[in-house]
Design a protein around this motif. Structure first.
Motif, short mmCIF file in Angstrom:
data_model
loop_
_atom_site.label_atom_id
_atom_site.label_comp_id
_atom_site.label_asym_id
_atom_site.label_seq_id
_atom_site.Cartn_x
_atom_site.Cartn_y
_atom_site.Cartn_z
N ASP A 31 0.68 -1.24 -0.15
CA ASP A 31 0.10 0.18 0.22
C ASP A 31 0.43 1.37 0.05
O ASP A 31 -0.07 2.12 -0.07
N GLY A 32 2.28 0.73 0.02
CA GLY A 32 3.39 2.50 -0.06
C GLY A 32 3.14 3.05 -1.23
O GLY A 32 4.17 4.27 -1.30
N GLY A 33 3.26 2.07 -2.54
CA GLY A 33 4.30 2.63 -3.31
C GLY A 33 4.74 1.95 -4.23
O GLY A 33 5.65 1.95 -3.79
N MET A 34 5.09 1.96 -5.14
CA MET A 34 6.75 1.22 -5.83
C MET A 34 7.97 2.44 -4.98
O MET A 34 8.74 1.91 -5.39
N ASN A 35 7.48 3.86 -6.29
CA ASN A 35 8.93 4.90 -5.21
C ASN A 35 8.82 4.78 -4.02
O ASN A 35 10.98 4.93 -4.15
N HIS A 36 8.82 4.01 -2.74
CA HIS A 36 9.13 3.85 -1.46
C HIS A 36 10.35 2.58 -1.70
O HIS A 36 10.52 2.16 -0.47
N VAL A 37 9.51 1.49 -2.59
CA VAL A 37 10.19 -0.04 -1.95
C VAL A 37 11.57 -0.27 -3.23
O VAL A 37 11.73 -1.39 -3.39
N THR A 38 11.68 0.72 -4.25
CA THR A 38 12.48 0.33 -5.13
C THR A 38 13.41 1.86 -5.68
O THR A 38 12.13 2.72 -5.65
N TYR A 39 14.87 1.12 -6.28
CA TYR A 39 15.52 2.41 -6.57
C TYR A 39 16.09 2.17 -8.21
O TYR A 39 16.33 1.63 -8.13
N LEU A 40 15.54 3.55 -8.75
CA LEU A 40 16.07 3.42 -10.20
C LEU A 40 17.78 3.84 -9.94
O LEU A 40 17.91 5.17 -9.44
N GLY A 41 18.54 2.93 -10.40
CA GLY A 41 19.99 2.89 -10.24
C GLY A 41 20.41 4.53 -11.21
O GLY A 41 19.60 4.04 -12.43
N GLN A 42 21.43 4.34 -11.13
CA GLN A 42 23.06 5.61 -12.19
C GLN A 42 22.48 3.85 -14.25
O GLN A 42 22.57 5.21 -14.65
N MET A 43 22.58 3.10 -13.21
CA MET A 43 22.53 2.10 -14.59
C MET A 43 20.97 1.55 -14.97
O MET A 43 20.85 0.68 -15.52
N MET A 44 19.78 2.32 -14.67
CA MET A 44 19.12 2.17 -15.70
C MET A 44 17.94 0.37 -14.84
O MET A 44 17.39 -0.20 -14.83
N GLY A 45 18.97 -0.19 -13.30
CA GLY A 45 18.67 -0.69 -12.91
C GLY A 45 17.78 -0.84 -11.62
O GLY A 45 18.32 0.11 -10.96
N MET A 46 17.11 -1.95 -11.39
CA MET A 46 16.44 -1.67 -10.32
C MET A 46 16.87 -2.06 -8.87
O MET A 46 17.25 -3.42 -9.04
N LYS A 47 17.25 -2.30 -8.02
CA LYS A 47 18.00 -2.04 -6.28
C LYS A 47 17.19 -2.19 -5.65
O LYS A 47 15.76 -1.84 -5.36
N LEU A 48 17.52 -4.15 -5.05
CA LEU A 48 16.32 -4.27 -3.79
C LEU A 48 16.22 -3.09 -2.56
O LEU A 48 17.63 -3.70 -2.13
N PRO A 49 16.37 -2.91 -1.80
CA PRO A 49 16.34 -2.33 -0.47
C PRO A 49 15.95 -3.76 0.73
O PRO A 49 15.85 -5.03 -0.04
N VAL A 50 16.61 -3.55 1.58
CA VAL A 50 17.03 -3.60 2.46
C VAL A 50 15.01 -4.22 3.13
O VAL A 50 14.77 -3.50 3.20
N ILE A 51 14.39 -5.57 3.20
CA ILE A 51 13.62 -5.88 3.82
C ILE A 51 13.39 -6.59 5.05
O ILE A 51 14.19 -7.58 5.35
N GLN A 52 12.30 -6.37 6.10
CA GLN A 52 11.66 -6.64 7.02
C GLN A 52 10.24 -7.45 7.10
O GLN A 52 9.72 -6.32 6.91
N ASP A 53 10.15 -8.98 7.42
CA ASP A 53 8.47 -9.26 6.40
C ASP A 53 8.42 -9.52 8.21
O ASP A 53 9.12 -10.47 8.95
#
Length: 342
Positions: free
Chosen positions: A292-314
């Motif tokens: 419910d938080g939006g993609m802008n908070h859970v992924t990052y568009l890196g300099q190489m145009m790749g999606m980087k994965l943030p640290v996650i805790q369930d």
């Protein structure tokens, strides 16, 4: 709607998973949780690494909600927009602690800052310097100004413009030249670049005195030290860059009043973002969580145009080996996940 709040005591440690889960239930998701105790501790640890001769300045753009705590710890605050200045006014921040920077200041912006009584202005260009001079003259004030030197981007003024202002400083009685501001960028991992910059700035101090008859009293320097943000990065010793650059900083501080300006290096570890899973899907071995938080908070568009994965805790019961409890979103934090593969 995101909610911002402070829950932990000033000397508290990092929130546990149970505490974060409780906050998610109390305040809903998505929510931000900012932890003052770890933030204050981070400021003190960096200060100890640098030594007492090096001043600290917090760039509040990294997280304005931590500005009051930084000021209470004795840091200066770098403020780079009228909105950030308004936040400081609403918090009752001592204006003398403020370094008012930023590009494209308008007359109203400068007048408001003058009325508030900010401690020092930075000038991004000759036009901006002349604007501060004109507004200060109209207000009947003399204000300290740092000249921002260009570091190879669109920000700051050229060395030629800087030295021309220095040479003509007698023509600007209301804008008192007190020093140099230098900042190139953030997340800079190769400290050899900062070492070279500091040597060049030392040489510049000498050249300005020798060739132009002006010795800067202050140097506001942003090293852009990097912090880990994503899966696969090393989180074992995030203070290491501060310790590694400390000797160079202390050397420079022996020649000029040095303040080190940083934002995310102070603030990144001191909060969590809580979001809830509202739907789950699987397809050909790839599992998707809709949050419910939006993609802008859970992924990052890196300099190489790749999606980087943030640290996650369930934080859900299922994520900790329990049964799924229906009837509401399953919280994730401190940072959240959009996709996972087997």
């Amino acid at each position: 709607m995101s909610r911002q709040y402070s829950k932990l005591a000033p000397e508290g440690g990092f929130a546990t998973g149970d505490e974060l889960l409780s906050l998610a239930r109390d305040f809903g998701t998505p929510s931000f949780v900012f932890e003052l105790g770890p933030f204050r501790r981070r400021l003190r640890e960096v200060g100890e690494a640098f030594g007492p001769e090096v001043g600290l300045c917090y760039s509040i753009k990294a997280n304005p909600f931590l500005a009051r705590a930084a000021a209470e710890e004795g840091l200066k605050l770098e403020v780079c927009s009228p909105g950030e200045l308004s936040i400081c006014e609403s918090l009752g921040i001592d204006p003398q602690a403020i370094v008012y920077s930023g590009v494209c200041k308008r007359e109203d912006d400068v007048r408001e800052a003058l009325a508030y009584g900010v401690g020092v202005f930075t000038a991004e260009s000759r036009l901006q310097f002349e604007l501060v001079e004109r507004c200060a003259m109209e207000a009947g004030k003399v204000v300290p100004v740092l000249l921002r030197l260009n570091g190879g981007s669109q920000f700051g003024m050229s060395l030629e413009d800087l030295t021309s202002i220095v040479d003509e400083r007698q023509n600007f009685p209301a804008a008192e030249l007190v020093g140099i501001h230098y900042f190139v960028g953030t997340q800079r991992r190769k400290l050899k670049h900062q070492a070279r910059e500091l040597q060049r700035l030392e040489d510049l101090l000498d050249e300005l005195e020798r060739g132009h008859g002006w010795r800067p009293r202050r140097l506001e320097y942003g090293p852009g030290l990097a912090v880990p943000l994503f899966e696969g990065e090393d989180f074992q010793d995030t203070l290491a860059p501060a310790r590694q650059i400390a000797q160079d900083l202390r050397r420079v501080a022996g020649k000029v009043e040095l303040t080190v300006e940083m934002g995310r290096f102070f603030a990144t570890e001191c909060g969590s973002y809580l979001t809830g899973i509202v739907d789950l899907k699987s397809n050909e071995g790839t599992h998707y969580a809709f949050v419910d938080g939006g993609m802008n908070h859970v992924t990052y568009l890196g300099q190489m145009m790749g999606m980087k994965l943030p640290v996650i805790q369930d934080l859900s019961a299922a994520g900790r080996g329990g049964a799924v409890v229906p009837g509401g979103p399953a919280p994730l934090g401190p940072r959240s996940c959009a996709r996972a593969s087997r």
